[in-house]
Design an enzyme around this catalytic site. Structure first.
Site, PDB file in Angstrom:
ATOM      1  N   ASN A   1     -19.692   6.261  -6.338  1.00 54.29           N
ATOM      2  CA  ASN A   1     -18.372   5.783  -5.927  1.00 54.29           C
ATOM      3  C   ASN A   1     -18.363   4.331  -5.461  1.00 54.29           C
ATOM      4  O   ASN A   1     -17.328   3.693  -5.474  1.00 54.29           O
ATOM      5  CB  ASN A   1     -17.782   6.684  -4.834  1.00 54.29           C
ATOM      6  CG  ASN A   1     -18.777   7.081  -3.774  1.00 54.29           C
ATOM      7  OD1 ASN A   1     -19.881   7.502  -4.092  1.00 54.29           O
ATOM      8  ND2 ASN A   1     -18.413   6.951  -2.524  1.00 54.29           N
TER       9      ASN A   1
ATOM     10  N   CYS B   1     -13.857   7.093   2.337  1.00 52.86           N
ATOM     11  CA  CYS B   1     -14.029   8.353   3.062  1.00 52.86           C
ATOM     12  C   CYS B   1     -14.750   8.133   4.379  1.00 52.86           C
ATOM     13  O   CYS B   1     -14.878   9.026   5.185  1.00 52.86           O
ATOM     14  CB  CYS B   1     -14.815   9.344   2.225  1.00 52.86           C
ATOM     15  SG  CYS B   1     -16.517   8.852   2.081  1.00 52.86           S
TER      16      CYS B   1
ATOM     17  N   SER C   1     -11.670  15.703  -9.284  1.00 50.83           N
ATOM     18  CA  SER C   1     -10.521  15.492  -8.406  1.00 50.83           C
ATOM     19  C   SER C   1      -9.446  14.703  -9.157  1.00 50.83           C
ATOM     20  O   SER C   1      -9.717  13.626  -9.695  1.00 50.83           O
ATOM     21  CB  SER C   1     -10.994  14.699  -7.186  1.00 50.83           C
ATOM     22  OG  SER C   1      -9.893  14.366  -6.382  1.00 50.83           O
TER      23      SER C   1
ATOM     24  N   GLY D   1     -11.934  17.088  -4.734  1.00 53.47           N
ATOM     25  CA  GLY D   1     -13.372  16.848  -4.839  1.00 53.47           C
ATOM     26  C   GLY D   1     -14.155  17.343  -3.638  1.00 53.47           C
ATOM     27  O   GLY D   1     -15.246  17.910  -3.783  1.00 53.47           O
ATOM     28  N   THR D   2     -13.604  17.156  -2.456  1.00 48.05           N
ATOM     29  CA  THR D   2     -14.330  17.551  -1.240  1.00 48.05           C
ATOM     30  C   THR D   2     -14.560  19.062  -1.218  1.00 48.05           C
ATOM     31  O   THR D   2     -15.670  19.526  -0.936  1.00 48.05           O
ATOM     32  CB  THR D   2     -13.548  17.089   0.018  1.00 48.05           C
ATOM     33  OG1 THR D   2     -13.437  15.663  -0.048  1.00 48.05           O
ATOM     34  CG2 THR D   2     -14.243  17.502   1.296  1.00 48.05           C
TER      35      THR D   2
HETATM   36  N1  PLP Z   1     -16.996  12.713  -4.540  1.00 53.70           N
HETATM   37  C1  PLP Z   1     -16.857  11.430  -4.876  1.00 53.70           C
HETATM   38  C2  PLP Z   1     -17.939  10.769  -5.682  1.00 53.70           C
HETATM   39  C3  PLP Z   1     -15.738  10.696  -4.490  1.00 53.70           C
HETATM   40  O1  PLP Z   1     -15.637   9.416  -4.815  1.00 53.70           O
HETATM   41  C4  PLP Z   1     -14.722  11.358  -3.750  1.00 53.70           C
HETATM   42  C5  PLP Z   1     -13.532  10.595  -3.356  1.00 53.70           C
HETATM   43  O2  PLP Z   1     -13.265  10.212  -2.298  1.00 53.70           O
HETATM   44  C6  PLP Z   1     -14.900  12.719  -3.414  1.00 53.70           C
HETATM   45  C7  PLP Z   1     -16.048  13.356  -3.823  1.00 53.70           C
HETATM   46  C8  PLP Z   1     -13.871  13.460  -2.624  1.00 53.70           C
HETATM   47  O3  PLP Z   1     -12.765  13.770  -3.444  1.00 53.70           O
HETATM   48  P1  PLP Z   1     -11.325  14.127  -2.808  1.00 53.70           P
HETATM   49  O4  PLP Z   1     -10.736  12.845  -2.333  1.00 53.70           O
HETATM   50  O5  PLP Z   1     -10.557  14.739  -3.930  1.00 53.70           O
HETATM   51  O6  PLP Z   1     -11.570  15.111  -1.714  1.00 53.70           O
END
Ligand code: PLP
Length: 340
Positions: free
Chosen positions: A151, A324, A199, A72-73
């Protein structure tokens, strides 16, 4: 032994057993590089093609619109930065104040490079209103990025209306669907989005793999330079095992979505009833339209951090915010209840 109650599926989920089993051959025996022409690489190539088809079908896209990323990032950073860099002028980016850090920090990066960024406010339920967007959008807005589901509080946005407003003004529309995919229906054509981030570890797939849906014809600068993988859009040898695991997990979660949602809704109702019966003074955050199983609560007379540690001692993993947020979570052993 103390019983573990893991209530932080927003931070990450358990790997699905079928996904794990489907991954194994590609970790051990079928290790060929999918870009090579010889027959030993055929099985990796086939798995890559089939996984792309499965994922595309789950979200109503065409296979060539699915580009694999590290999660996701990366997908969020790519959408923001690739979107910003795709035009000759420094066009504006519009986003909301409650996006994940992967969006907010990427926006800060491009602000430092001279791109204008506007952060839309939300109402008390965390909703971004299309009227607010239409007031703030200008002909200079190149990209609008609004998350599909939050989230922390689980609020689901009216993505079709927000995408429509953005297109009326000539902007590209991206949504961060990391928390939504696998949990609620996601059909890119019905939503009307141009880009969508996902993700795997949020829907019982492996960690470190995800994708960016890019609607055909969407202007987007490639983000990671190197080889010609992923239609020349995202370089790097493909992580076949994880891609296969992601496809299996997504197909499984998508096909059982209705039953899972009604089960989660019943668990939610039981918990809220129990808290009410115990006469606890609490507020439920977020909107009526929220992710199934996502419960964000504020307790009037309790400190969240203290509560988290007390629950942890009882073997219950909940969260006081996003996992995060590295500053906050350095000494939190188990992050959780709502989404990371
Ligand atoms: N976007 C949202 C809404 C998330 O909840 C997350 C999770 O931590 C991310 C992005 C980042 O995803 P990833 O953990 O796969 O980098």
């Amino acid at each position: 032994m103390k019983r573990l109650i893991y209530a932080d599926n927003a931070a990450t989920t358990q790997l699905d057993r079928d996904a794990f089993e489907a991954m194994q051959p590609f970790l051990l025996n079928e290790y060929g590089n999918a870009s090579q022409p010889y027959s030993f690489a055929r099985s990796a190539k086939k798995a890559l093609r089939e996984s792309r088809e499965i994922i595309a079908e789950c979200i109503g896209a065409s296979p060539e619109e699915i580009i694999f990323t590290s999660g996701g990032t990366e997908s969020d950073n790519w959408a923001i930065k690739g979107g910003a860099f795709s035009g000759p002028e420094k066009g504006e980016i519009l986003t909301s104040q409650i996006e994940h850090h992967a969006i907010l920090r990427a926006c800060q990066d491009i602000e430092h490079m001279g791109y204008p960024v506007t952060y839309l406010s939300v109402d008390s339920a965390g909703i971004v209103h299309a009227e607010e967007l239409s007031k703030r959008i200008t002909p200079n807005t190149r990209l609008v990025s609004i998350m599909m589901a939050n989230n922390e509080i689980g609020t689901i946005q009216d993505i079709p209306s927000l995408a429509r407003e953005s297109h009326l003004a000539g902007a590209v529309f991206h949504t961060d669907a990391v928390q939504a995919l696998g949990h609620i229906k996601v059909d890119v054509r019905e939503l009307g989005v141009d880009m969508l981030s996902a993700s795997a570890h949020k829907f019982n797939g492996p960690k470190g793999i995800g994708f960016l849906y890019i609607k055909s014809g969407t202007p987007l600068h490639s983000f990671i330079s190197g080889g010609a993988q992923e239609f020349g859009m995202r370089a790097g040898t493909e992580n076949i095992a994880s891609i296969v695991g992601m496809a299996v997990a997504l197909r499984k979660n998508t096909s059982s979505q209705a039953e899972t949602s009604s089960y989660l809704n019943s668990l939610e109702a039981r918990l809220i009833d129990a808290l009410r019966s115990a006469k606890l003074d609490f507020i439920r955050n977020g909107s009526e339209n929220h992710l199934p199983g996502n419960i964000s609560l504020s307790f009037q007379s309790s400190d969240g951090e203290a509560l988290l540690h007390r629950l942890d001692l009882m073997g219950i993993c909940v969260s006081t915010g996003s996992a995060c947020d590295s500053k906050k979570n350095t000494d939190i052993p188990c992050a959780a209840s709502h989404r990371s």
